[in-house]
Design an enzyme around this catalytic site. Structure first.
Site, PDB file in Angstrom:
ATOM      1  N   GLU A   1      25.789  31.558  38.519  1.00 16.51           N
ATOM      2  CA  GLU A   1      26.806  32.465  37.961  1.00 16.51           C
ATOM      3  C   GLU A   1      28.111  32.390  38.755  1.00 16.51           C
ATOM      4  OE1 GLU A   1      27.032  36.727  35.621  1.00 16.51           O
ATOM      5  OE2 GLU A   1      25.418  36.436  37.069  1.00 16.51           O
TER       6      GLU A   1
ATOM      7  N   ASP B   1      18.154  32.082  39.137  1.00 19.07           N
ATOM      8  CA  ASP B   1      18.005  33.381  38.491  1.00 19.07           C
ATOM      9  C   ASP B   1      17.320  33.152  37.155  1.00 19.07           C
ATOM     10  OD1 ASP B   1      18.248  35.788  37.207  1.00 19.07           O
ATOM     11  OD2 ASP B   1      20.436  35.835  37.201  1.00 19.07           O
TER      12      ASP B   1
ATOM     13  N   ASN C   1      16.052  35.467  35.274  1.00 16.03           N
ATOM     14  CA  ASN C   1      16.381  36.586  34.389  1.00 16.03           C
ATOM     15  C   ASN C   1      15.147  37.235  33.758  1.00 16.03           C
ATOM     16  OD1 ASN C   1      18.980  37.791  33.999  1.00 16.03           O
ATOM     17  ND2 ASN C   1      19.775  35.769  33.439  1.00 16.03           N
TER      18      ASN C   1
ATOM     19  N   HIS D   1      22.913  40.480  43.155  1.00 20.88           N
ATOM     20  CA  HIS D   1      21.700  39.777  43.579  1.00 20.88           C
ATOM     21  C   HIS D   1      21.777  39.556  45.088  1.00 20.88           C
ATOM     22  CE1 HIS D   1      20.342  38.128  39.527  1.00 20.88           C
ATOM     23  NE2 HIS D   1      21.565  38.561  39.259  1.00 20.88           N
TER      24      HIS D   1
END
Length: 252
Positions: A36, A146, A148, A243
């Protein structure tokens, strides 16, 4: 020993402004995997791009300020693949595959399924295509990023409240079951069997202050790599994002 760190920085420029570079300089990983980015390569601050001793590999999304992954490595990769070769995923800059002598490293920012039924289907399609690809890997594989999704009830603080929310839906959790059944090991669970360990907290509800979190950032490995694993852990006291970093240590 090789120390790998995976961290969803939720905007690399914002994370660096919040002190992430200072943390990284203390942690000194051999390989750093970021997700990200929310930045094109030319927008990533030079203090990170020119990090002494590291070679950068960056795969940004076509859409500005969205998604993107990067790897910073002390040891140059033998080969690099930007994306999975599937256009609808790759325009979002979601994965990087690096080949090293002992293993392949797959750094991935998996889709979030919360925006619409269509995005949930996109996430599940991505999951299935990624697993099919992983099963055909020609070397032992390390999968990080990640994901998710929280796998088990112990992987989030409030499982009952989230059973019908994306990130903890039965179909999402079942895919992680399939990943494990395919021979990939959740390295954190080799060392930590109990709950209460999280890698993401909702910023809107100030959940980190109350440690009401989710464990959705992982290092999975091919079973053949298990004897090389020294440790796997989470760094909840490292700030800069919603995070925190997760760590895998290997010895060859």
């Amino acid at each position: 020993m090789i120390k790998l760190i995976s961290w969803n920085v939720n905007g690399v420029r914002a994370a660096l402004k919040k002190g992430a570079m200072e943390s990284l300089n203390i942690l000194k990983p051999d390989i750093l995997c970021l997700q990200e980015l929310k930045a094109k390569q030319e927008q990533i601050p030079q203090e990170l791009m020119n990090w002494e001793g590291y070679t950068p590999y960056v795969f940004s999304a076509e859409r500005p300020g969205y998604s993107g992954v990067a790897v910073f490595s002390r040891r140059p990769a033998e080969n690099v693949q930007y994306g999975m070769g599937i256009e609808r995923y790759d325009i979002e800059g979601r994965s990087l595959l690096l080949e090293f002598p002992q293993f392949l490293l797959f750094n991935c920012y998996y889709p979030n399924g919360g925006q619409s039924p269509e995005r949930l289907q996109f996430k599940m399609d991505f999951y299935d295509d990624m697993l099919q690809w992983a099963q055909s890997a020609h070397k032992p594989l390390i999968i990080c990023g990640d994901v998710n999704t929280a796998h088990k009830e112990i992987d989030l603080a409030r499982p009952k409240e989230n059973e019908k929310h994306t990130g903890f839906l039965p179909m999402e959790r079942a895919w992680i079951d399939k990943l494990v059944e395919a021979g990939f090991i959740d390295t954190f669970r080799l060392f930590h069997e109990n709950g209460g360990h999280y890698s993401w907290w909702d910023m809107k509800t100030r959940a980190r202050e109350r440690d009401v979190g989710w464990r959705i950032d992982y290092f999975f490995i091919s079973e053949i790599l298990k004897p090389h694993v020294c440790d796997a852990y989470i760094l909840p006291k490292v700030y800069g994002s919603d995070h925190c970093p997760v760590v895998l240590e290997l010895e060859f």
